[in-house]
Design a protein around this motif. Structure first.
Motif, PDB file in Angstrom:
ATOM      1  N   ARG A   1       0.832  -1.210   0.000  1.00  0.00           N
ATOM      2  CA  ARG A   1       0.000   0.000   0.000  1.00  0.00           C
ATOM      3  C   ARG A   1       0.868   1.261   0.000  1.00  0.00           C
ATOM      4  O   ARG A   1       0.559   2.236  -0.688  1.00  0.00           O
ATOM      5  CB  ARG A   1      -0.900  -0.036   1.211  1.00  0.00           C
ATOM      6  CG  ARG A   1      -1.940   1.018   1.208  1.00  0.00           C
ATOM      7  CD  ARG A   1      -2.881   0.829   2.368  1.00  0.00           C
ATOM      8  NE  ARG A   1      -4.097   1.550   2.129  1.00  0.00           N
ATOM      9  CZ  ARG A   1      -5.204   1.379   2.789  1.00  0.00           C
ATOM     10  NH1 ARG A   1      -5.264   0.469   3.732  1.00  0.00           N
ATOM     11  NH2 ARG A   1      -6.264   2.081   2.520  1.00  0.00           N
ATOM     12  N   ASP A   2       1.951   1.261   0.772  1.00  0.00           N
ATOM     13  CA  ASP A   2       2.859   2.399   0.810  1.00  0.00           C
ATOM     14  C   ASP A   2       3.538   2.599  -0.543  1.00  0.00           C
ATOM     15  O   ASP A   2       3.720   3.728  -0.993  1.00  0.00           O
ATOM     16  CB  ASP A   2       3.933   2.208   1.881  1.00  0.00           C
ATOM     17  CG  ASP A   2       3.371   2.293   3.289  1.00  0.00           C
ATOM     18  OD1 ASP A   2       2.281   2.879   3.460  1.00  0.00           O
ATOM     19  OD2 ASP A   2       4.012   1.752   4.208  1.00  0.00           O
TER      20      ASP A   2
ATOM     21  N   ILE B   1       2.365   1.720  -3.501  1.00  0.00           N
ATOM     22  CA  ILE B   1       1.375   2.243  -4.456  1.00  0.00           C
ATOM     23  C   ILE B   1       1.153   3.741  -4.229  1.00  0.00           C
ATOM     24  O   ILE B   1       1.061   4.516  -5.179  1.00  0.00           O
ATOM     25  CB  ILE B   1       0.058   1.453  -4.339  1.00  0.00           C
ATOM     26  CG1 ILE B   1       0.254   0.034  -4.865  1.00  0.00           C
ATOM     27  CG2 ILE B   1      -1.066   2.142  -5.090  1.00  0.00           C
ATOM     28  CD1 ILE B   1      -0.918  -0.883  -4.618  1.00  0.00           C
ATOM     29  N   ALA B   2       1.094   4.152  -2.968  1.00  0.00           N
ATOM     30  CA  ALA B   2       0.924   5.575  -2.653  1.00  0.00           C
ATOM     31  C   ALA B   2       2.125   6.380  -3.134  1.00  0.00           C
ATOM     32  O   ALA B   2       1.968   7.475  -3.690  1.00  0.00           O
ATOM     33  CB  ALA B   2       0.731   5.760  -1.150  1.00  0.00           C
ATOM     34  N   LEU B   3       3.326   5.838  -2.935  1.00  0.00           N
ATOM     35  CA  LEU B   3       4.536   6.531  -3.387  1.00  0.00           C
ATOM     36  C   LEU B   3       4.552   6.660  -4.904  1.00  0.00           C
ATOM     37  O   LEU B   3       4.817   7.747  -5.444  1.00  0.00           O
ATOM     38  CB  LEU B   3       5.779   5.773  -2.911  1.00  0.00           C
ATOM     39  CG  LEU B   3       7.121   6.330  -3.386  1.00  0.00           C
ATOM     40  CD1 LEU B   3       7.342   7.720  -2.818  1.00  0.00           C
ATOM     41  CD2 LEU B   3       8.247   5.390  -3.003  1.00  0.00           C
ATOM     42  N   TYR B   4       4.266   5.586  -5.610  1.00  0.00           N
ATOM     43  CA  TYR B   4       4.243   5.640  -7.071  1.00  0.00           C
ATOM     44  C   TYR B   4       3.143   6.563  -7.578  1.00  0.00           C
ATOM     45  O   TYR B   4       3.311   7.251  -8.594  1.00  0.00           O
ATOM     46  CB  TYR B   4       4.076   4.240  -7.660  1.00  0.00           C
ATOM     47  CG  TYR B   4       5.268   3.331  -7.443  1.00  0.00           C
ATOM     48  CD1 TYR B   4       6.546   3.853  -7.299  1.00  0.00           C
ATOM     49  CD2 TYR B   4       5.106   1.959  -7.378  1.00  0.00           C
ATOM     50  CE1 TYR B   4       7.628   3.027  -7.084  1.00  0.00           C
ATOM     51  CE2 TYR B   4       6.185   1.116  -7.177  1.00  0.00           C
ATOM     52  CZ  TYR B   4       7.455   1.662  -7.033  1.00  0.00           C
ATOM     53  OH  TYR B   4       8.517   0.839  -6.836  1.00  0.00           O
ATOM     54  N   GLY B   5       2.027   6.602  -6.898  1.00  0.00           N
ATOM     55  CA  GLY B   5       0.952   7.514  -7.274  1.00  0.00           C
ATOM     56  C   GLY B   5       1.365   8.964  -7.137  1.00  0.00           C
ATOM     57  O   GLY B   5       1.097   9.786  -8.009  1.00  0.00           O
ATOM     58  N   ARG B   6       2.036   9.269  -6.029  1.00  0.00           N
ATOM     59  CA  ARG B   6       2.523  10.644  -5.837  1.00  0.00           C
ATOM     60  C   ARG B   6       3.557  11.011  -6.878  1.00  0.00           C
ATOM     61  O   ARG B   6       3.529  12.115  -7.428  1.00  0.00           O
ATOM     62  CB  ARG B   6       3.124  10.792  -4.444  1.00  0.00           C
ATOM     63  CG  ARG B   6       2.107  10.832  -3.363  1.00  0.00           C
ATOM     64  CD  ARG B   6       2.744  11.160  -2.027  1.00  0.00           C
ATOM     65  NE  ARG B   6       1.835  10.837  -0.948  1.00  0.00           N
ATOM     66  CZ  ARG B   6       2.142  10.083   0.089  1.00  0.00           C
ATOM     67  NH1 ARG B   6       3.350   9.587   0.204  1.00  0.00           N
ATOM     68  NH2 ARG B   6       1.250   9.838   1.021  1.00  0.00           N
ATOM     69  N   LEU B   7       4.484  10.101  -7.154  1.00  0.00           N
ATOM     70  CA  LEU B   7       5.493  10.385  -8.179  1.00  0.00           C
ATOM     71  C   LEU B   7       4.849  10.566  -9.555  1.00  0.00           C
ATOM     72  O   LEU B   7       5.249  11.445 -10.325  1.00  0.00           O
ATOM     73  CB  LEU B   7       6.523   9.252  -8.236  1.00  0.00           C
ATOM     74  CG  LEU B   7       7.462   9.151  -7.046  1.00  0.00           C
ATOM     75  CD1 LEU B   7       8.346   7.914  -7.170  1.00  0.00           C
ATOM     76  CD2 LEU B   7       8.311  10.404  -6.932  1.00  0.00           C
ATOM     77  N   GLY B   8       3.836   9.776  -9.839  1.00  0.00           N
ATOM     78  CA  GLY B   8       3.129   9.920 -11.106  1.00  0.00           C
ATOM     79  C   GLY B   8       2.434  11.264 -11.218  1.00  0.00           C
ATOM     80  O   GLY B   8       2.463  11.902 -12.276  1.00  0.00           O
ATOM     81  N   LEU B   9       1.806  11.701 -10.133  1.00  0.00           N
ATOM     82  CA  LEU B   9       1.145  13.008 -10.156  1.00  0.00           C
ATOM     83  C   LEU B   9       2.140  14.149 -10.319  1.00  0.00           C
ATOM     84  O   LEU B   9       1.879  15.117 -11.037  1.00  0.00           O
ATOM     85  CB  LEU B   9       0.335  13.206  -8.875  1.00  0.00           C
ATOM     86  CG  LEU B   9      -0.944  12.385  -8.775  1.00  0.00           C
ATOM     87  CD1 LEU B   9      -1.574  12.576  -7.391  1.00  0.00           C
ATOM     88  CD2 LEU B   9      -1.925  12.772  -9.857  1.00  0.00           C
ATOM     89  N   ILE B  10       3.291  14.030  -9.675  1.00  0.00           N
ATOM     90  CA  ILE B  10       4.318  15.067  -9.809  1.00  0.00           C
ATOM     91  C   ILE B  10       4.838  15.117 -11.238  1.00  0.00           C
ATOM     92  O   ILE B  10       4.978  16.194 -11.829  1.00  0.00           O
ATOM     93  CB  ILE B  10       5.457  14.825  -8.796  1.00  0.00           C
ATOM     94  CG1 ILE B  10       4.959  15.079  -7.384  1.00  0.00           C
ATOM     95  CG2 ILE B  10       6.668  15.692  -9.110  1.00  0.00           C
ATOM     96  CD1 ILE B  10       5.906  14.616  -6.292  1.00  0.00           C
ATOM     97  N   LEU B  11       5.104  13.952 -11.826  1.00  0.00           N
ATOM     98  CA  LEU B  11       5.574  13.922 -13.215  1.00  0.00           C
ATOM     99  C   LEU B  11       4.514  14.466 -14.163  1.00  0.00           C
ATOM    100  O   LEU B  11       4.838  15.179 -15.122  1.00  0.00           O
ATOM    101  CB  LEU B  11       5.968  12.501 -13.601  1.00  0.00           C
ATOM    102  CG  LEU B  11       7.238  11.963 -12.949  1.00  0.00           C
ATOM    103  CD1 LEU B  11       7.438  10.502 -13.327  1.00  0.00           C
ATOM    104  CD2 LEU B  11       8.437  12.792 -13.364  1.00  0.00           C
TER     105      LEU B  11
END
Length: 48
Positions: free
Chosen positions: A4-5, A7-17
């Motif tokens: 879960r952590d 997925i949250a990290l990758y989601g944040r990185l995706g939003l930043i990119l």
């Protein structure tokens, strides 16, 4: 790091990119417009 952590990290990185891509597109659009614009003019002389 749990799944879960991660997925949250990758989601944040995706939003930043994605935000950088959108901002870059907005900044680059006026600079690239002359390259995209067509120099071909189409005229229509059909009778009315």
């Amino acid at each position: 790091m749990t799944r879960r952590d991660r997925i949250a990290l990758y989601g944040r990185l995706g939003l930043i990119l994605m935000a950088f891509a959108v901002i870059g597109g907005v900044v680059a659009e006026p600079l690239l417009r002359p390259l995209w614009s067509s120099r071909l003019t189409v005229a229509n002389n059909s009778p009315r």
